[in-house]
Design a protein around this motif. Structure first.
Motif, mmCIF file in Angstrom:
data_model
loop_
_atom_site.group_PDB
_atom_site.id
_atom_site.type_symbol
_atom_site.label_atom_id
_atom_site.label_comp_id
_atom_site.label_asym_id
_atom_site.label_seq_id
_atom_site.Cartn_x
_atom_site.Cartn_y
_atom_site.Cartn_z
ATOM 1 N N ALA A 1 42.120 40.472 9.011
ATOM 2 C CA ALA A 1 42.205 39.509 7.906
ATOM 3 C C ALA A 1 41.637 40.095 6.617
ATOM 4 O O ALA A 1 42.120 39.796 5.524
ATOM 5 C CB ALA A 1 41.470 38.223 8.269
ATOM 6 N N SER A 2 40.645 40.948 6.725
ATOM 7 C CA SER A 2 40.038 41.529 5.532
ATOM 8 C C SER A 2 40.927 42.583 4.883
ATOM 9 O O SER A 2 40.740 42.931 3.722
ATOM 10 C CB SER A 2 38.684 42.153 5.880
ATOM 11 N N ALA A 3 41.908 43.084 5.621
ATOM 12 C CA ALA A 3 42.736 44.182 5.127
ATOM 13 C C ALA A 3 43.929 43.728 4.296
ATOM 14 O O ALA A 3 44.567 44.554 3.648
ATOM 15 C CB ALA A 3 43.221 45.031 6.295
ATOM 16 N N GLN A 4 44.255 42.467 4.323
ATOM 17 C CA GLN A 4 45.407 41.962 3.576
ATOM 18 C C GLN A 4 46.674 42.765 3.894
ATOM 19 O O GLN A 4 47.435 43.121 3.004
ATOM 20 C CB GLN A 4 45.124 41.998 2.071
ATOM 21 N N ALA A 5 46.845 43.051 5.178
ATOM 22 C CA ALA A 5 48.013 43.818 5.622
ATOM 23 C C ALA A 5 48.533 43.183 6.907
ATOM 24 O O ALA A 5 47.801 42.444 7.581
ATOM 25 C CB ALA A 5 47.623 45.271 5.871
ATOM 26 N N PRO A 6 49.767 43.479 7.273
ATOM 27 C CA PRO A 6 50.292 42.947 8.534
ATOM 28 C C PRO A 6 49.425 43.393 9.716
ATOM 29 O O PRO A 6 48.794 44.458 9.687
ATOM 30 C CB PRO A 6 51.693 43.569 8.630
ATOM 31 N N VAL A 7 49.400 42.578 10.749
ATOM 32 C CA VAL A 7 48.565 42.834 11.923
ATOM 33 C C VAL A 7 48.873 44.199 12.526
ATOM 34 O O VAL A 7 47.960 44.974 12.832
ATOM 35 C CB VAL A 7 48.746 41.712 12.977
ATOM 36 N N THR A 8 50.143 44.515 12.697
ATOM 37 C CA THR A 8 50.483 45.795 13.338
ATOM 38 C C THR A 8 50.029 46.981 12.485
ATOM 39 O O THR A 8 49.528 47.971 13.018
ATOM 40 C CB THR A 8 52.002 45.898 13.594
ATOM 41 N N THR A 9 50.171 46.869 11.173
ATOM 42 C CA THR A 9 49.714 47.934 10.276
ATOM 43 C C THR A 9 48.201 48.092 10.381
ATOM 44 O O THR A 9 47.672 49.207 10.501
ATOM 45 C CB THR A 9 50.105 47.616 8.817
ATOM 46 N N SER A 10 47.511 46.965 10.351
ATOM 47 C CA SER A 10 46.043 46.999 10.444
ATOM 48 C C SER A 10 45.589 47.589 11.770
ATOM 49 O O SER A 10 44.638 48.381 11.814
ATOM 50 C CB SER A 10 45.474 45.600 10.274
#
Length: 155
Positions: A99-108
């Protein structure tokens, strides 16, 4: 009378030159100190935790003005979030880190794997809920981020 005004002008000029000489001396001392230490004299180094929080807030503020696709550095966002969590003695699991990365789950998740391979983060199974994974900065990750933030704070 003209001699008195000339004497007054000379006195004022001498006083001003003296002040300028003191200022140049102070600046020369400051420059000498900076070249020896690399840290500007009198510069208060920012607290690394506060600096990390400011960086995260600045990064989030960009999304208010620009398309998110322009700023895609989930690994850096995660490292900053993990540093702040470490400093505040909080644990982070994969879900909160993603959630902190502001990116899609798979990317994170790919970035989490990569950061782990680079030995910048540690992954541990949550002892309370074995379905969850706790993520934290490794010692080398913490050292690297702290050094970077201190360098920024001293600049």
């Amino acid at each position: 009378m003209p001699n008195e005004s000339i004497a007054g002008l000379v006195k004022d000029l001498t006083s001003q030159l003296s002040a300028i000489a003191v200022e140049f001396g102070t600046r020369a001392d400051r420059l000498a100190h900076e070249s020896d230490s690399g840290v500007p004299m009198g510069a208060a180094a920012l607290d690394p935790r506060e600096l990390a929080k400011q960086l995260l807030a600045q990064r989030m503020a960009r999304f208010d003005h620009f398309p998110a696709e322009l700023f895609h550095e989930p690994a850096w966002d995660m490292l900053l979030a993990l540093f702040v969590a470490h400093e505040e003695r909080r644990t982070m699991n994969v879900k909160t880190l993603v959630a902190s990365a502001q990116a899609p789950v798979t990317t994170s998740q790919r970035w989490i794997d990569h950061l782990h391979k680079l030995k910048l983060i540690d992954r541990v199974i949550d002892p309370v809920d074995r379905r969850r994974m706790e993520i934290s900065l490794s010692d080398s990750g913490y050292t690297a981020i702290t050094a970077y933030l201190r360098r920024l704070g001293a600049a």
